[in-house]
Design an enzyme around this catalytic site. Structure first.
Site, mmCIF file in Angstrom:
data_model
loop_
_atom_site.group_PDB
_atom_site.id
_atom_site.type_symbol
_atom_site.label_atom_id
_atom_site.label_comp_id
_atom_site.label_asym_id
_atom_site.label_seq_id
_atom_site.Cartn_x
_atom_site.Cartn_y
_atom_site.Cartn_z
ATOM 1 N N ALA B 12 -16.856 -24.200 28.731
ATOM 2 C CA ALA B 12 -16.697 -23.974 30.176
ATOM 3 C C ALA B 12 -17.998 -24.192 30.951
ATOM 4 C CB ALA B 12 -16.164 -22.568 30.425
ATOM 5 N N ALA B 13 -19.050 -23.477 30.574
ATOM 6 C CA ALA B 13 -20.295 -23.538 31.343
ATOM 7 C C ALA B 13 -20.975 -24.895 31.198
ATOM 8 C CB ALA B 13 -21.239 -22.418 30.893
ATOM 9 N N CYS B 44 -9.559 -17.791 26.179
ATOM 10 C CA CYS B 44 -8.687 -16.686 26.592
ATOM 11 C C CYS B 44 -7.232 -16.963 26.252
ATOM 12 C CB CYS B 44 -8.773 -16.463 28.098
ATOM 13 S SG CYS B 44 -10.434 -16.585 28.729
ATOM 14 N N TYR B 429 3.121 -7.897 54.649
ATOM 15 C CA TYR B 429 4.251 -7.012 54.379
ATOM 16 C C TYR B 429 5.580 -7.708 54.657
ATOM 17 C CZ TYR B 429 8.066 -3.923 55.572
ATOM 18 O OH TYR B 429 9.313 -3.380 55.666
#
Lengths: 458, 458
Positions: B12-13, B44, B429
């Protein structure tokens, strides 16, 4: 002798104000007048009760008159306030069932009379079979109407939130539905490119959309019942029932007559503590105007969540506390069939209108990691101020799990964050919940690139 | 002559840094060394591939070596960097397959060596049948192991995020699972009252939890295979497979030997631009320490989303641009069987440790309007600073649709908002998405009341 608070309208705003005031000042006498048959109910739930998703009318009621009474509030149901006299500090009332009249003095007054539905001034508007969907009684009437034998075709006037929600409810009931709206895409408060997705979702669910057009006449049969509509462009659409879904305007007639000052938007002018221009007179809910934190303008936003907050603020202040309502930023959310849509801040048109210069960026992503089961498409559009990069608005459209992400962006806008900082936020990540770059972050990244490219003159 | 960037670790990095730098400086030669068989994959996602929810190993790979090469990056797979010489500015490498060795000079260096799994120093830890789950190859090996005939019982050492995710994956595969963890509740970074819900969810899914205990020995059979564990309290648990889910520590051995300064947390010390203490040497991802915006402390947080952002920042800066990584606030999310859990900011223990004085409030609500079909329970806990009311932390536990609300609170904490302002936020809402007071707002309201009551000395 104790003081008396009179509350006009015992729904979200009035109910919250009455409860808070009473809780903080148990010595305060609270008299609340409610014109309708129900108190403190969810008007936003009516379409889902019409569709059958919500099983009973009672489910929509958050607090009954009896519950309010148990809190020490003197509730007068089916009683309309007919006048407010600010000099003598009294209200006049009439019982809508038995016609009795009387008056009540007040020390403090909360005006929470809500809104009235927009009714286009077209021929036939008052015919039988033409229904609003604003109060609970409207829902009762509409459900009965739609259940009548022979009812097959419904025309909904207005393709905003409530119009589309009612149209969908009618589809669930197996009816043919046509929605007529002035805008080129439904829910005109979204940008047109987002509105196209809404239109596709509605059409995909069998809702017929007649856009960039308006109802000019409601046709009435020999029995005095609505039987169709004619539009400005000359289109004729048959209907067994016509539903008005044009939204609402603030119910300020009584306030205006009494001399309570209104704002330019037509709503009652209030300060951050919900005080009107008259000492001891407060207002809250759909009838007041709110300050938009981005545009700086005052506007009427009829939404239960604001009404509850404003009523609470008024009640705390009446009760001797200190609370403020710090304004709105135009957040809204709805479901159009399987599509979730939401917005916050300013749309492109609103940003332009307010005088902002801006760039936009849209990104298609997924609600979960792309490889994870149940990942659904989501599109986010952002509007960012030129040069500063300040986030001015955001719109989300997607399938299940998309739209509530708008709250994250609502806080960013509320706080005046720039898109570069938004893209750096520590948002949650795990494959069942988002891609490693959450769609919110990817879109902020693209918006930041657009701001930079613009600044370089590209 | 052009300059050369060497990248150590192309996940990733490193992948983000290489891509950004190359995009902005097409003249830059980029050589990337990757020890493993895959680049830029989702670690993950491994538990979900082990469970079968994700169908293929390939699905977890965001960018293959070939895709990196197509972007002009000289990728050296299965090649380990064995030393960094900062004076001559060269790295030494060894091909793990054919044993070839060589060296490569650099002008700029990105150290993105990631992390190494924690291995408790207990007897038997190196036996066959003891598995880590950190890199993709670990996932391959574990899947094979779990598919062996006769494998029935699994012991997972460590009940944090990865431990519980792997335990659930084993349950999906029909295996008996015991999780052993030192803390009294699993995922010790949550408050114990929230952890109880996690424990209940795991147990409800048939996961056996052994808490407040730790593995002191792995038992090994005559074939040299793990066959059980013994805990500190003397408990004996049979196992066909032992999985280490204790988390990771930064992989800094090479950096330390080379003289790249480390921080007190054990990670590489970097500034906001991801520069190490050595000119032209950058670091990003699981191997660096990050600044916690609330506690002010530096800590190592191994998370793909930070690694991606930090890599991007390093790459932009190497590419001649300007970008910063503004720190972390400890946001995390996971699914434990049907339960969603998330946190942001500080837990009660972390807030105490950091020296804050605080109150807490917890609220049980529903993800949608209570009357709306599919409304699920959600509990939110907030931690607010005494007097100031500043929101210091939040934890969410609930069913489908609960946990992603943590992002809203992450922004509130990021911005240093007080709970009184949080309760006034203009959040979305509509009945299919939330009660009229969103659970986030209700909890902020209760937290504000707790701050007020505390200030009054109640």
């Amino acid at each position: 002798m104790g003081q008396r608070l009179v509350v006009i309208g015992l729904d979200a705003a009035g109910g919250s104000a009455a409860s808070q005031a009473r809780k903080r000042r148990p010595d305060l006498e609270v008299v609340a007048f409610e014109r309708g048959r129900a108190t403190s109910y969810s008007a936003c739930g009516i379409p889902y009760w019409v569709s059958g998703a919500v099983r009973s009318e009672e489910a929509l009621i958050a607090r009954t008159p009896e519950q309010h009474r148990a809190n020490g509030i003197d509730v007068r149901m089916r009683t309309e306030v007919t006048a407010i006299d600010l000099r003598s500090r009294t209200v006049s009332w009439r019982d809508l069932d038995d016609g009795r009249e009387g008056s009540e003095g007040f020390d403090e007054l909360v005006y929470a009379a809500g809104s009235v539905p927009m009714r286009p001034p077209v021929p036939g508007i008052d015919a039988a079979g033409v229904h609003g969907v604003q109060v609970l009684d409207d829902g009762v009437a509409l459900r009965e109407e739609l259940s009548r034998p022979g009812v097959r075709r419904v025309v909904v006037v207005g393709g905003g939130y409530i119009g589309l929600e009612i149209a969908e409810a009618c589809r669930v009931r197996g009816l043919e539905v046509t929605v007529v709206d002035r805008s080129p895409t439904p829910v005109g408060t979204f940008d047109p490119d987002v509105g196209e997705f809404i239109a596709d979702a509605a059409r995909g669910n069998g809702i017929d959309l007649v856009l960039s057009d308006a109802v000019s006449r409601i046709e009435v049969d020999d029995d005095g019942r609505a039987c169709g509509v004619v539009t400005g462009s000359g289109r004729q659409i048959e209907a067994d029932v016509v539903v008005l879904g044009l939204g609402v305007r603030p119910n300020v007639a009584l306030a205006r007559e009494a001399g309570i000052p209104l704002g330019a938007s037509g709503g009652i002018a209030v300060d951050v503590r919900m005080r009107t221009g008259i000492e001891g007179v407060w207002a809250a809910g759909d009838c007041v105007e709110s300050w938009h934190r981005l545009s700086g303008q005052r506007m009427v936003v009829a939404l239960g969540t604001h009404a509850n907050k404003q009523g609470r603020v008024a009640g705390i202040n009446i009760g001797g506390g200190y609370a403020t309502f710090p304004g709105v930023i135009g957040t809204a959310i709805t479901k159009v069939c399987d599509l979730e849509v939401a917005r916050t801040g300013l749309s492109s048109a609103e940003a332009q209108e307010a005088g902002f210069s801006f760039v936009t960026a849209s990104v298609d992503s997924t609600t979960r990691a792309g490889y994870f089961p149940g990942a659904e498409p989501i599109r986010i559009k952002m509007i960012a101020e030129r040069r500063s990069g300040r986030l001015l608005g955001a719109q989300i459209v997607g399938r299940a799990g998309s739209a509530k992400r708008i709250d994250t962006l609502a806080v960013c806008i509320w706080e005046g964050m720039g898109v570069e900082e938004v893209l750096s936020l520590d948002l949650s990540y795990a494959p069942p919940f988002s891609p490693v770059w959450d769609p919110v972050l990817i879109t902020a990244r693209k918006a930041f690139e657009a701001v930079e490219a613009d600044a370089r003159g590209e």
